[in-house]
Design a protein around this motif. Structure first.
Motif, short mmCIF file in Angstrom:
data_model
loop_
_atom_site.label_atom_id
_atom_site.label_comp_id
_atom_site.label_asym_id
_atom_site.label_seq_id
_atom_site.Cartn_x
_atom_site.Cartn_y
_atom_site.Cartn_z
N ARG A 1 0.72 -1.19 -0.05
CA ARG A 1 0.31 -0.13 -0.11
C ARG A 1 1.18 1.06 0.26
NH1 ARG A 1 -1.27 -1.21 5.45
NH2 ARG A 1 0.26 0.05 6.74
N GLU A 2 2.16 1.12 0.26
CA GLU A 2 2.84 2.32 0.63
C GLU A 2 3.84 2.24 -1.17
OE1 GLU A 2 3.22 4.46 2.48
OE2 GLU A 2 1.51 3.07 3.90
N CYS A 3 3.81 1.09 -1.63
CA CYS A 3 5.35 1.98 -3.03
C CYS A 3 3.89 1.54 -4.31
CB CYS A 3 5.28 0.19 -3.32
SG CYS A 3 6.62 -0.63 -2.18
N LYS B 1 1.05 8.52 -8.26
CA LYS B 1 1.80 8.19 -6.78
C LYS B 1 3.25 8.02 -6.62
CE LYS B 1 1.40 4.64 -2.97
NZ LYS B 1 0.42 3.39 -2.70
N TRP B 2 3.33 8.70 -5.33
CA TRP B 2 5.27 8.57 -5.12
C TRP B 2 5.22 7.40 -3.66
CZ3 TRP B 2 2.03 13.43 -6.27
CH2 TRP B 2 2.87 13.88 -7.55
N THR B 3 6.99 7.46 -3.56
CA THR B 3 6.96 6.34 -3.15
C THR B 3 8.42 6.74 -2.86
OG1 THR B 3 5.50 5.07 -3.13
CG2 THR B 3 7.37 4.00 -1.78
N THR B 4 8.55 7.53 -1.46
CA THR B 4 9.89 7.35 -0.73
C THR B 4 10.15 6.18 -0.14
OG1 THR B 4 9.26 10.18 -0.26
CG2 THR B 4 11.20 9.03 0.65
N VAL B 5 11.74 6.69 -0.39
CA VAL B 5 12.81 4.78 0.30
C VAL B 5 13.96 5.37 0.89
CG1 VAL B 5 14.24 2.81 0.48
CG2 VAL B 5 12.32 2.84 -1.28
N VAL C 1 20.64 7.77 2.18
CA VAL C 1 20.08 7.80 0.96
C VAL C 1 18.00 7.75 1.04
CG1 VAL C 1 19.62 6.61 -1.15
CG2 VAL C 1 22.09 6.22 0.45
N VAL C 2 18.42 8.61 0.13
CA VAL C 2 16.58 8.98 -0.66
C VAL C 2 16.53 8.42 -1.98
CG1 VAL C 2 14.59 10.14 -0.12
CG2 VAL C 2 16.58 10.34 1.47
N VAL C 3 15.99 8.04 -2.08
CA VAL C 3 14.74 7.01 -3.52
C VAL C 3 13.51 6.98 -3.73
CG1 VAL C 3 15.10 5.31 -5.09
CG2 VAL C 3 17.29 5.35 -3.71
N VAL C 4 13.27 7.96 -4.70
CA VAL C 4 11.96 8.12 -5.05
C VAL C 4 11.50 7.23 -6.39
CG1 VAL C 4 9.88 10.00 -4.88
CG2 VAL C 4 12.03 10.17 -3.47
N GLY C 5 9.65 6.87 -5.76
CA GLY C 5 9.77 6.17 -7.45
C GLY C 5 8.23 6.52 -7.05
N THR C 6 7.92 7.02 -8.69
CA THR C 6 7.11 7.52 -9.03
C THR C 6 5.93 6.61 -10.22
OG1 THR C 6 7.73 9.11 -8.99
CG2 THR C 6 5.39 9.94 -10.00
N ALA D 1 7.63 1.35 -12.62
CA ALA D 1 7.83 2.98 -11.40
C ALA D 1 8.45 3.38 -11.76
CB ALA D 1 7.73 3.05 -10.05
N THR D 2 9.06 5.08 -12.03
CA THR D 2 10.60 6.03 -12.07
C THR D 2 10.53 6.02 -11.13
OG1 THR D 2 9.31 6.26 -13.95
CG2 THR D 2 11.48 7.57 -13.69
N TRP D 3 12.41 5.30 -10.64
CA TRP D 3 12.79 5.30 -9.51
C TRP D 3 13.91 6.22 -10.03
CZ3 TRP D 3 11.54 3.17 -4.82
CH2 TRP D 3 9.82 2.44 -5.04
N GLN D 4 14.64 7.13 -9.05
CA GLN D 4 15.42 8.03 -8.88
C GLN D 4 15.84 8.18 -7.48
OE1 GLN D 4 13.29 12.06 -10.25
NE2 GLN D 4 15.04 12.64 -9.29
#
Length: 188
Positions: A73-75, A113-117, A104-109, A80-83
């Motif tokens: 539910r968070e992903c 919806k955005w997911t911050t890891v 490190v902070v990686v964001v998937g879009t 997704a595009t990750w950067q």
């Protein structure tokens, strides 16, 4: 002596003054190979949480298994595009003990919806880098890490224009002051 902190802010500020893009500044801070590796590790928390367990420090390894059911539910859904959105590292300067840390902070879009890891890596002596802290957070709004990139790019564009203009003004002022000083000398 404690930790030597190689702040990403210093490199980013220097690169912004030079008009470099965010990606160019990031490339100066961390190699493209390491960037790809970090993005793959972060993406793994969404696509294969048990697989990410091998990178975790043993003290927190079970947390991935416990959190795995909540991660979908968070992903982002589907492709997704990750950067890589943020990177910082520290090393220890104490003789006899070598410590390294990366934050490190990686964001998937994907589909609005955005997911911050967020990941924190740690290694002691010549041991492998292991994840000591992690967090996966989904949102419908753009995360602060991406807002920073947007602000950085705007600042870099402004600096590409403002820096040459400022240099021309300073150069003109110096030229004018030198001519004025020489004219006063000749007149006296």
């Amino acid at each position: 002596m404690g930790y030597f902190r190689h702040s990403g802010f210093v490199i980013f500020a220097t690169a912004a003054l030079g008009g470099c893009s965010f990606q160019a500044a990031l490339d100066k801070l961390v190699t493209p190979e390491r960037q790809k590796e970090l993005v793959a590790i972060a993406e793994g928390f969404c696509t294969d949480p048990p697989g990410a367990r091998s990178l975790l420090h043993p003290e927190i390894a079970n947390s991935t298994i416990e959190a795995a059911p909540a991660l979908p539910r968070e992903c982002p859904e589907g492709k997704a595009t990750w950067q890589l959105a943020s990177y910082d590292w520290k090393t220890n300067a104490t003789p006899g003990l070598k410590e390294r840390q990366e934050e490190v902070v990686v964001v998937g879009t994907s589909a609005g919806k955005w997911t911050t890891v967020s990941l924190r890596f740690y290694a002691q002596n010549d041991g492998p880098m292991q994840v000591t802290e992690w967090n996966v957070l989904g949102s419908k709004t753009k995360p602060p890490a991406l807002e920073f990139i947007d602000q950085y790019e705007t600042g870099a564009r402004t600096m590409r224009i403002a820096l040459p203009v400022l240099l021309l003004i300073v150069g003109g002022l110096v030229f004018w002051l030198v001519r004025r000083h020489r004219a006063k000398k000749r007149g006296a």
